[in-house]
Scaffold this motif. Sequence first.
Motif, mmCIF file in Angstrom:
data_model
loop_
_atom_site.group_PDB
_atom_site.id
_atom_site.type_symbol
_atom_site.label_atom_id
_atom_site.label_comp_id
_atom_site.label_asym_id
_atom_site.label_seq_id
_atom_site.Cartn_x
_atom_site.Cartn_y
_atom_site.Cartn_z
ATOM 1 N N LYS A 162 0.809 -1.211 0.000
ATOM 2 C CA LYS A 162 0.000 0.000 0.000
ATOM 3 C C LYS A 162 0.845 1.263 0.000
ATOM 4 N N HIS A 163 2.123 1.144 0.340
ATOM 5 C CA HIS A 163 3.004 2.300 0.385
ATOM 6 C C HIS A 163 3.719 2.535 -0.945
ATOM 7 N N THR A 164 3.491 1.681 -1.937
ATOM 8 C CA THR A 164 4.222 1.768 -3.202
ATOM 9 C C THR A 164 3.277 2.152 -4.331
ATOM 10 N N ILE A 165 3.655 3.130 -5.138
ATOM 11 C CA ILE A 165 2.870 3.532 -6.291
ATOM 12 C C ILE A 165 3.522 2.955 -7.545
ATOM 13 N N TYR A 166 2.781 2.186 -8.281
ATOM 14 C CA TYR A 166 3.320 1.547 -9.484
ATOM 15 C C TYR A 166 3.278 2.528 -10.651
ATOM 16 N N GLU B 238 11.359 -13.141 14.118
ATOM 17 C CA GLU B 238 10.693 -11.967 14.684
ATOM 18 C C GLU B 238 11.088 -10.693 13.954
ATOM 19 N N LYS B 239 12.382 -10.567 13.605
ATOM 20 C CA LYS B 239 12.833 -9.363 12.910
ATOM 21 C C LYS B 239 12.215 -9.285 11.507
ATOM 22 N N LYS C 258 6.071 -5.873 8.401
ATOM 23 C CA LYS C 258 4.961 -5.055 8.905
ATOM 24 C C LYS C 258 5.139 -3.585 8.553
ATOM 25 N N GLN C 259 6.413 -3.130 8.516
ATOM 26 C CA GLN C 259 6.692 -1.736 8.165
ATOM 27 C C GLN C 259 6.243 -1.410 6.736
ATOM 28 N N HIS C 260 6.064 -2.461 5.928
ATOM 29 C CA HIS C 260 5.646 -2.273 4.529
ATOM 30 C C HIS C 260 4.232 -2.802 4.293
#
Length: 335
Positions: free
Chosen positions: A4-8, A56-57, A63-65
């Motif tokens: 959702k954070h990336t515009i194609y 976990e990392k 999750k940040q993306h």
Amino acid sequence: MLCKHTIYDPKNISMQKPIRIELPTKFAMDTVNAYLFTEPEITLVDCGEKSEESWEKLNLELKQHGLKIQDIQKIIITHAHVDHMGQAARLAAHSHAEVWVSDYVYEWAVNLAQNWAYRIDFLENITIQGGLSDGEQKMTRQGMEYILGHWDPIPAERIRTFSPTGNIQIGHQHWEVIYAPGHAITQTCFYEPESKQFLSADMLLYITPVAVIESPLDRSTERIPGLVQMLESYQKVAALDILDVYPGHREPFQGHRALIEHQVTRIHNRKEQCYDLIKAGHRTVKSIFEVLYKDTPPQFKIPGFAMAIGYLDLLLQEGRIANPLVDGVWQFEIL
């Protein structure tokens, strides 16, 4: 699924850059890189070792993306080392991801225990010929057994293979597969010529990669001279027009030719140190290695041993020394 954070933007496909995910490792480099591509399918290039810390990392970074493990659709492995593929089986079990490996990695992916046992026996024979003590050989075997605990085989039905000299789709582009042995006999890198991006695995690192002692692909008893192969791979990579390097460890960088030149110079300087040590009376790999790496921490001892063998391989290739076996141990001498 698109992040959702990336515009194609189809006009800017070639400028898309891999997203670096730095994962913890229990081994020498402290961290290892995985690279995330979010379009047109969620793809990871390398994935870390099997450990709760790495798992976990990776979850946190995804999750940040706006992603979860379950969203991963494709995992691509650069080479058959634990810190780059040990976690692949667990990821496949928690997603629908296909795991892409080169033809050279396939046997490691599906028959891990058998291949690892063979590698341990092969390495043990080299440590004997190198003059290591029984205690040092035992510690080496224990270390190798510990590594296997952070690595799982991958179900064959989840694997897809690619040629080590072909092409593979990563993100929107078709990347050239560059076979680059030396650090690992199974190692492939990926090059995208339009954007001049290079996923270098452990071929290009800030420090000189270790020429790991590995058993041959064909299971023969002949040891492959890893450092000799590494210098040949350096020549191949130096010929590429690369802008951005995305290495297997540490931060991405530019200026690959200057790095290669620096590391090749250092390798040849070390080679000459070995020659001088032989002239001074050091006859075994153990004796030479203990001088070259006298201040090395314990976790770097076997990598140092492997590099000492590599420098000696170069001298052997140049015809400047010989290494007859005496009571099962190599005895190096000036020609």
